[in-house]
Design a protein around this motif. Structure first.
Motif, PDB file in Angstrom:
ATOM      1  N   SER A 130       0.893  -1.250   0.544  1.00  0.00           N
ATOM      2  CA  SER A 130       0.099   0.407   0.014  1.00  0.00           C
ATOM      3  C   SER A 130       1.231   1.161  -0.306  1.00  0.00           C
ATOM      4  O   SER A 130       2.304   0.954   0.002  1.00  0.00           O
ATOM      5  CB  SER A 130      -0.958   0.462   1.440  1.00  0.00           C
ATOM      6  N   PHE A 131       0.513   2.238  -0.532  1.00  0.00           N
ATOM      7  CA  PHE A 131       1.155   3.982  -0.160  1.00  0.00           C
ATOM      8  C   PHE A 131       1.417   3.919   0.801  1.00  0.00           C
ATOM      9  O   PHE A 131       2.720   4.557   1.137  1.00  0.00           O
ATOM     10  CB  PHE A 131       0.014   4.733  -1.063  1.00  0.00           C
ATOM     11  N   SER A 132       0.021   3.752   2.324  1.00  0.00           N
ATOM     12  CA  SER A 132       1.001   3.788   3.494  1.00  0.00           C
ATOM     13  C   SER A 132       2.218   2.798   3.863  1.00  0.00           C
ATOM     14  O   SER A 132       2.884   3.703   4.771  1.00  0.00           O
ATOM     15  CB  SER A 132      -0.526   3.501   4.267  1.00  0.00           C
ATOM     16  N   ASP A 133       2.797   1.849   3.745  1.00  0.00           N
ATOM     17  CA  ASP A 133       3.485   1.235   4.004  1.00  0.00           C
ATOM     18  C   ASP A 133       4.776   1.883   3.392  1.00  0.00           C
ATOM     19  O   ASP A 133       6.065   1.640   4.207  1.00  0.00           O
ATOM     20  CB  ASP A 133       2.947  -0.238   3.667  1.00  0.00           C
ATOM     21  N   ASP A 134       4.380   1.518   2.336  1.00  0.00           N
ATOM     22  CA  ASP A 134       5.852   2.800   1.223  1.00  0.00           C
ATOM     23  C   ASP A 134       6.168   3.537   2.005  1.00  0.00           C
ATOM     24  O   ASP A 134       7.431   3.460   2.206  1.00  0.00           O
ATOM     25  CB  ASP A 134       5.274   2.767  -0.136  1.00  0.00           C
ATOM     26  N   MET A 135       5.040   4.473   2.089  1.00  0.00           N
ATOM     27  CA  MET A 135       5.744   5.842   2.954  1.00  0.00           C
ATOM     28  C   MET A 135       6.116   5.672   4.009  1.00  0.00           C
ATOM     29  O   MET A 135       6.882   5.979   4.308  1.00  0.00           O
ATOM     30  CB  MET A 135       4.356   7.037   3.032  1.00  0.00           C
ATOM     31  N   ASP A 182      -6.612   6.044   6.170  1.00  0.00           N
ATOM     32  CA  ASP A 182      -5.750   6.457   5.605  1.00  0.00           C
ATOM     33  C   ASP A 182      -5.701   5.497   4.881  1.00  0.00           C
ATOM     34  O   ASP A 182      -5.095   6.118   3.843  1.00  0.00           O
ATOM     35  CB  ASP A 182      -4.563   6.991   6.256  1.00  0.00           C
ATOM     36  N   SER A 183      -6.044   3.703   5.158  1.00  0.00           N
ATOM     37  CA  SER A 183      -5.350   2.843   4.214  1.00  0.00           C
ATOM     38  C   SER A 183      -6.402   1.840   3.619  1.00  0.00           C
ATOM     39  O   SER A 183      -7.106   1.310   4.824  1.00  0.00           O
ATOM     40  CB  SER A 183      -4.191   2.102   5.081  1.00  0.00           C
ATOM     41  N   LEU A 184      -6.684   2.061   2.308  1.00  0.00           N
ATOM     42  CA  LEU A 184      -7.686   0.723   1.475  1.00  0.00           C
ATOM     43  C   LEU A 184      -7.968  -0.448   2.533  1.00  0.00           C
ATOM     44  O   LEU A 184      -8.383  -1.147   2.378  1.00  0.00           O
ATOM     45  CB  LEU A 184      -7.496   1.428   0.165  1.00  0.00           C
ATOM     46  N   TYR A 185      -5.978  -0.935   1.908  1.00  0.00           N
ATOM     47  CA  TYR A 185      -5.232  -2.020   2.009  1.00  0.00           C
ATOM     48  C   TYR A 185      -5.537  -2.766   3.783  1.00  0.00           C
ATOM     49  O   TYR A 185      -6.185  -3.789   3.949  1.00  0.00           O
ATOM     50  CB  TYR A 185      -4.002  -2.072   1.585  1.00  0.00           C
ATOM     51  N   ALA A 186      -5.091  -2.157   4.284  1.00  0.00           N
ATOM     52  CA  ALA A 186      -5.264  -2.631   5.707  1.00  0.00           C
ATOM     53  C   ALA A 186      -6.952  -2.439   6.497  1.00  0.00           C
ATOM     54  O   ALA A 186      -7.509  -3.612   6.807  1.00  0.00           O
ATOM     55  CB  ALA A 186      -4.864  -0.883   6.230  1.00  0.00           C
ATOM     56  N   TYR A 187      -7.812  -1.119   5.705  1.00  0.00           N
ATOM     57  CA  TYR A 187      -9.323  -1.669   5.878  1.00  0.00           C
ATOM     58  C   TYR A 187      -9.707  -2.910   5.397  1.00  0.00           C
ATOM     59  O   TYR A 187     -10.318  -3.831   5.867  1.00  0.00           O
ATOM     60  CB  TYR A 187     -10.155  -0.892   5.059  1.00  0.00           C
ATOM     61  N   ARG A 193     -10.243  -9.725   2.888  1.00  0.00           N
ATOM     62  CA  ARG A 193     -10.408  -9.081   1.792  1.00  0.00           C
ATOM     63  C   ARG A 193      -8.991  -8.294   0.839  1.00  0.00           C
ATOM     64  O   ARG A 193      -9.411  -7.543  -0.023  1.00  0.00           O
ATOM     65  CB  ARG A 193     -12.327  -8.644   1.495  1.00  0.00           C
ATOM     66  N   LYS A 194      -8.059  -8.501   1.880  1.00  0.00           N
ATOM     67  CA  LYS A 194      -6.975  -7.774   1.221  1.00  0.00           C
ATOM     68  C   LYS A 194      -5.999  -8.573  -0.423  1.00  0.00           C
ATOM     69  O   LYS A 194      -5.928 -10.088  -0.026  1.00  0.00           O
ATOM     70  CB  LYS A 194      -5.641  -7.932   2.123  1.00  0.00           C
ATOM     71  N   PRO A 195      -6.376  -7.903  -1.237  1.00  0.00           N
ATOM     72  CA  PRO A 195      -5.107  -8.255  -2.738  1.00  0.00           C
ATOM     73  C   PRO A 195      -4.453  -9.070  -2.307  1.00  0.00           C
ATOM     74  O   PRO A 195      -3.203  -8.055  -1.615  1.00  0.00           O
ATOM     75  CB  PRO A 195      -5.201  -7.643  -3.089  1.00  0.00           C
ATOM     76  N   GLU A 242     -10.384  -4.265  -6.787  1.00  0.00           N
ATOM     77  CA  GLU A 242     -10.208  -3.426  -6.343  1.00  0.00           C
ATOM     78  C   GLU A 242      -9.908  -2.732  -8.387  1.00  0.00           C
ATOM     79  O   GLU A 242      -8.700  -3.534  -8.865  1.00  0.00           O
ATOM     80  CB  GLU A 242      -9.352  -2.772  -5.483  1.00  0.00           C
ATOM     81  N   PHE A 243     -10.191  -2.024  -9.309  1.00  0.00           N
ATOM     82  CA  PHE A 243      -9.583  -1.200  -9.877  1.00  0.00           C
ATOM     83  C   PHE A 243      -9.247   0.035  -9.062  1.00  0.00           C
ATOM     84  O   PHE A 243     -10.025   0.961  -9.291  1.00  0.00           O
ATOM     85  CB  PHE A 243     -11.011  -1.776 -10.867  1.00  0.00           C
TER      86      PHE A 243
END
Length: 262
Positions: free
Chosen positions: A102-107, A176-181, A187-189, A233-234
């Protein structure tokens, strides 16, 4: 704010050019050691290096050797020269294209603080493109979310995500994190396909990112999948071309002949 790195500290980071296991010309050894110091966080983004003459003397090398090493790192966009100001550790962000994160993890992995600003969100009927991409029926409902992604409060990207409505029961809990949600909902990709192209920003997107209209950007179209192979996710995103690089590591495929059965 730029950070001045005293020469003595650089000497500690590059203690012995002859000790590099890979060997090679001294400028390559120095380039590798400085690159390692940058990637390990010992030389943070914005750090300004000492002037070349005292730095070369402190490291016991010629200015030509130092200049060759710095040119390599500038080519890799780890350093940048600013006329009249010196040589700085680049504050461009590099995103490896080897793992789905995720963007959050990257940052966070880069020591930056990620945040998001929701621009708009809504449930609605899937468009033909969304239904086809997410393998949904034409009448299916989807959830759409458009966000501005920031690192240390600096705008980095605009993301427009679309998911099956059944995956999002409580948008207020996404944070802030869609993937964490999605991970909390089971349902994490686990894999994704990304398509990248260069694009100039039009006025609306440029204004949101705080750059001039027509500025360079990376447009990314991503489809993410669950372990079952179902699309979850798209996403279509605009990443600032002046602040973000995507890096792919490639290897030469094996040319060994296949071993046949006897």
């Amino acid at each position: 704010m730029s950070q001045y790195r005293p020469t003595s500290q650089l000497e500690d980071l590059v203690p012995n050019l002859a000790a590099d296991d890979l060997g090679g010309p001294r400028y390559l050894v120095l380039a590798r050691q400085l690159a390692r110091a940058i990637r390990d966080g010992h030389l943070p983004p914005g750090t300004v290096l000492p002037a070349q003459r005292p730095l070369a003397e402190a490291l016991g090398i010629s200015r030509v050797t130092l200049q060759k090493a710095l040119q390599i790192l500038e080519g890799e966009q780890l350093l940048e020269s600013r006329q009249g100001s010196g040589t700085f550790v680049s504050d461009r962000l590099q995103q490896p294209m080897t793992a789905l994160t995720s963007f959050s993890d990257d940052m966070r992995n880069r020591g930056r603080r990620p945040t998001s600003r929701w621009l708009d969100f809504a449930f609605g009927q899937a468009t033909p493109e969304e239904a086809l991409t997410l393998a949904l029926s034409p009448s299916a409902e989807v959830f759409r979310l458009r966000r501005l992604r920031l690192a240390d409060e600096e705008p980095m990207a605009i993301e427009f995500a679309c998911l099956p409505a059944e995956s999002v029961h409580d948008p207020g809990k996404i944070g802030d994190s869609l993937y964490a949600y999605l991970e909390r909902r089971g349902r994490k990709p686990v894999r994704a396909l990304e398509y990248l192209r260069a694009q100039n920003l039009e006025a609306p997107e440029a204004a949101i990112l705080g750059v001039a209209e027509g500025s360079a950007a990376l447009f990314i179209r991503r489809i993410s999948y669950l372990p079952s192979g179902k699309p979850i996710e798209f996403t279509r995103s605009y990443y600032r071309g002046d602040r973000y690089d995507f890096v792919a590591q490639m290897t030469v495929p094996s040319t060994q002949p296949a071993v046949g059965k006897r």
